[in-house]
Design a protein around this motif. Structure first.
Motif, PDB file in Angstrom:
ATOM      1  N   THR A 202       0.451  13.400  -0.706  1.00 29.43           N
ATOM      2  CA  THR A 202       1.033  12.958  -1.985  1.00 29.43           C
ATOM      3  C   THR A 202       1.120  14.012  -2.841  1.00 29.43           C
ATOM      4  O   THR A 202       1.819  13.906  -4.024  1.00 29.43           O
ATOM      5  CB  THR A 202      -0.230  12.293  -2.562  1.00 29.43           C
TER       6      THR A 202
ATOM      7  N   SER B 283      -3.035   4.535  -2.490  1.00 31.16           N
ATOM      8  CA  SER B 283      -3.089   5.542  -3.371  1.00 31.16           C
ATOM      9  C   SER B 283      -4.482   6.300  -3.556  1.00 31.16           C
ATOM     10  O   SER B 283      -4.496   7.344  -4.166  1.00 31.16           O
ATOM     11  CB  SER B 283      -2.618   5.147  -4.919  1.00 31.16           C
ATOM     12  N   SER B 284      -5.346   5.751  -2.783  1.00 32.79           N
ATOM     13  CA  SER B 284      -6.764   6.448  -2.998  1.00 32.79           C
ATOM     14  C   SER B 284      -7.350   5.923  -1.741  1.00 32.79           C
ATOM     15  O   SER B 284      -7.282   4.734  -1.386  1.00 32.79           O
ATOM     16  CB  SER B 284      -7.703   5.952  -4.079  1.00 32.79           C
TER      17      SER B 284
END
Length: 552
Positions: free
Chosen positions: A101, A129-130
């Motif tokens: 990322t 995203s996490s």
């Protein structure tokens, strides 16, 4: 725990048993986490083949098949197989790698927006995203992929997130009950069936999922209505059942097209317009159409729906059966299926016309007669896309649902042979045969090594004509016999098989086919049978369909 370990645990919670794919450095953490898992990773030779394996596995089991590729070219190689699963209503999860990322915002090596690329050809595509989001993303992807109508979902895991630690745990699965039909719609549908003069049932791909075929057979028997199936609805009613009127789909003037022309009410069960456009079977309009499916009917001028029964298909059919029982106790069936006897016998006689033909190269009709006699009721045939698919659709009929897999939504060449690897994983005790054209087979021929390495006794039958036969057939029909240059050269398929350590045989006479099938299925691993085919029958079929005199 490490995020990649959590990711694998989430897959285990979803019941994943196999992942088909080609890994890269960006999903190395996931691959190492898989070493401690019971999930079997099937190393493939091309990502497209891996997607087709997952496609067939998902279509046969109802549980999402899983494939894996890395970022960039690995992801783009998955695209065709993912799109095929999505449009052919097969539950599939594609796992793709992604760059860190920390470099996604700029021009960098192999960096591309894979999620945007997959969005139009999937039900859902999401980048993680996490690490803390992993359980929710995995659970949502499987839930969406396996829900009606099933299809493909994509999960992207950037490499740096896979390395991180997380304190999350997998989410449990829970059963979601599909909605029941509105009682007013059920009553309207039954009223229209009762008032019909000449009804027919059209069974599509939704009729062979979620136990719908059993209720469909009950409806046919209670009403006495004949059932026509699409290419993908084969086996919804067994071929031996007098209510089975076989397959719709050749865009010619076939026997069953005439029956549809005369029908006043069509009960479309699990029918998708992507399978076979209604403009081919409702050319003049005016038919009363009852649409029974998981979603409302698509808007199409040739598909004006009188009643939209939106529901779990099996439940809707059960409700219709119960209402018919209550209203017409001791007066069933409503119609006399014996009236369809002459039509059914005409089609059966047609199927048998070339069964004793000994000419060589072999006629498609003769090949399929022998194959049908050889395979058992539960054995699985996968058809690739090409001229052979048209013959299989018409001549190869089934005893059970999901025993003939045809790609007829996305209609993808190269599907059948790798798909047979996934099918064998799903049902290891059944015979699995793929029928391929020489063009389609060579699109994923490299994965014969995968089957050989796994010692899978699958059999690939390749019809040899040395050209793109279906394209030639269609061009000849449209341009007064003319066609563009469509010829190519083939390898010696016997030597090709031998180079992978696989048994192979090129037939030289028609009477060799059944013995070759016996020998092929007795091998400890995969086998290949190459059959020279007489595609002069293509245009003869076109001409004959145009001249048929019908017995309805």
């Amino acid at each position: 725990m490490k995020a990649s370990d959590l990711f694998v645990q989430c897959l285990e919670e979803e019941g994943v048993t196999h992942i088909f794919g080609v890994p890269g450095e960006e999903n190395a953490d996931v691959m190492i986490s898989l070493l401690d898992s019971k999930i079997e990773f099937v190393l493939c030779r091309h990502e497209q083949a891996a997607a087709f394996m997952a496609d067939a596995f998902g279509r046969l089991t109802g549980k999402a098949g899983v494939c894996l590729g890395t970022l960039g070219p690995g992801a783009t190689n998955l695209v065709t197989g993912v799109a095929d699963a999505n449009m052919d209503r097969a539950p599939l999860i594609a796992i793709i790698g992604q760059a860190s990322t920390r470099r996604l915002h700029k021009e960098s090596h192999q960096n591309m927006d894979s999620i945007a690329m997959f969005a139009p050809i999937t039900k859902w595509a999401q980048s993680i995203s996490s690490p803390h989001n992993i359980p929710e993303v995995v659970r949502k992807a499987f839930k969406i992929a396996e829900s009606e109508k099933p299809g493909a979902c994509v999960i992207e895991l950037p490499e740096n997130l896979a390395e991180e630690d997380t304190d999350q745990a997998p989410m449990g699965r829970h059963k979601t009950r599909r909605a029941a039909a509105d009682h007013k719609a059920i009553k309207q549908a039954v009223d229209l069936i009762v008032e019909a003069k000449n009804p027919l049932i059209l069974a599509g791909n939704g009729a062979v999922r979620k136990r719908a075929s059993k209720q469909l057979q009950r409806l046919a028997h209670k009403t006495g209505i004949g059932v026509v199936n699409t290419f993908m609805g084969k086996g919804a009613v067994p071929r031996t059942d007098p209510h089975c009127l076989f397959t719709l789909g050749l865009q010619g003037r076939d026997h069953i097209n005439a029956a549809l022309d005369e029908a006043d009410v069509i009960v479309a069960v699990g029918y998708d317009l992507v399978e076979y456009s209604p403009e081919h079977w409702n050319k003049t309009g005016g038919k009363t159409i009852i649409h029974v499916d998981f979603f409302p009917a698509e808007v199409d001028q040739s598909y004006p729906v009188a009643v939209d029964v939106v529901s779990d298909v099996a439940d809707a059919l059960w409700q219709m059966n119960e209402m018919i029982n209550q209203r017409f106790e001791n007066k069933l069936p409503l119609f006399d299926i014996n009236g369809r006897g002459p039509l059914r016998q005409t089609i059966l006689d047609d199927f048998a016309m070339e069964k004793d033909d000994t000419s060589f190269p072999m006629k498609p009709q003769k090949i399929l007669w022998d194959v049908r006699e050889f395979l058992g009721p539960e054995d699985i045939l996968l058809s690739d896309v090409g001229a052979h698919k048209m013959w299989i659709s018409r001549y190869y009929q089934c005893d059970e649902a999901n025993t003939c897999l045809i790609s007829n939504g996305f209609c993808t060449m190269g599907f059948a042979f790798p798909g047979s690897i996934g099918a064998k994983m799903a049902f290891p005790d059944r015979k699995v045969l793929s029928i391929n054209g020489d063009a389609g087979f060579m699109m994923n021929a490299q994965d014969i090594e995968t089957a050989a390495r796994m010692k899978q006794n699958i059999v690939a039958m390749v019809w040899l004509d040395g050209e793109y036969g279906l394209i030639k057939w269609k061009q000849q029909n449209s341009f007064d016999g003319k066609h563009s240059d469509l010829a190519f050269n083939n390898p010696d398929f016997e030597m090709f098989a031998k180079s992978f350590g696989v048994w192979g045989k090129i037939l030289t006479a028609a009477d060799q086919l059944k013995p070759a099938l016996e020998e092929a299925f007795a091998q400890p691993g995969p086998a290949l049978i190459a059959v020279p085919v007489n595609y002069a029958e293509n245009r003869k079929m076109t001409k004959r369909l145009g001249e048929l005199a019908f017995t309805i």
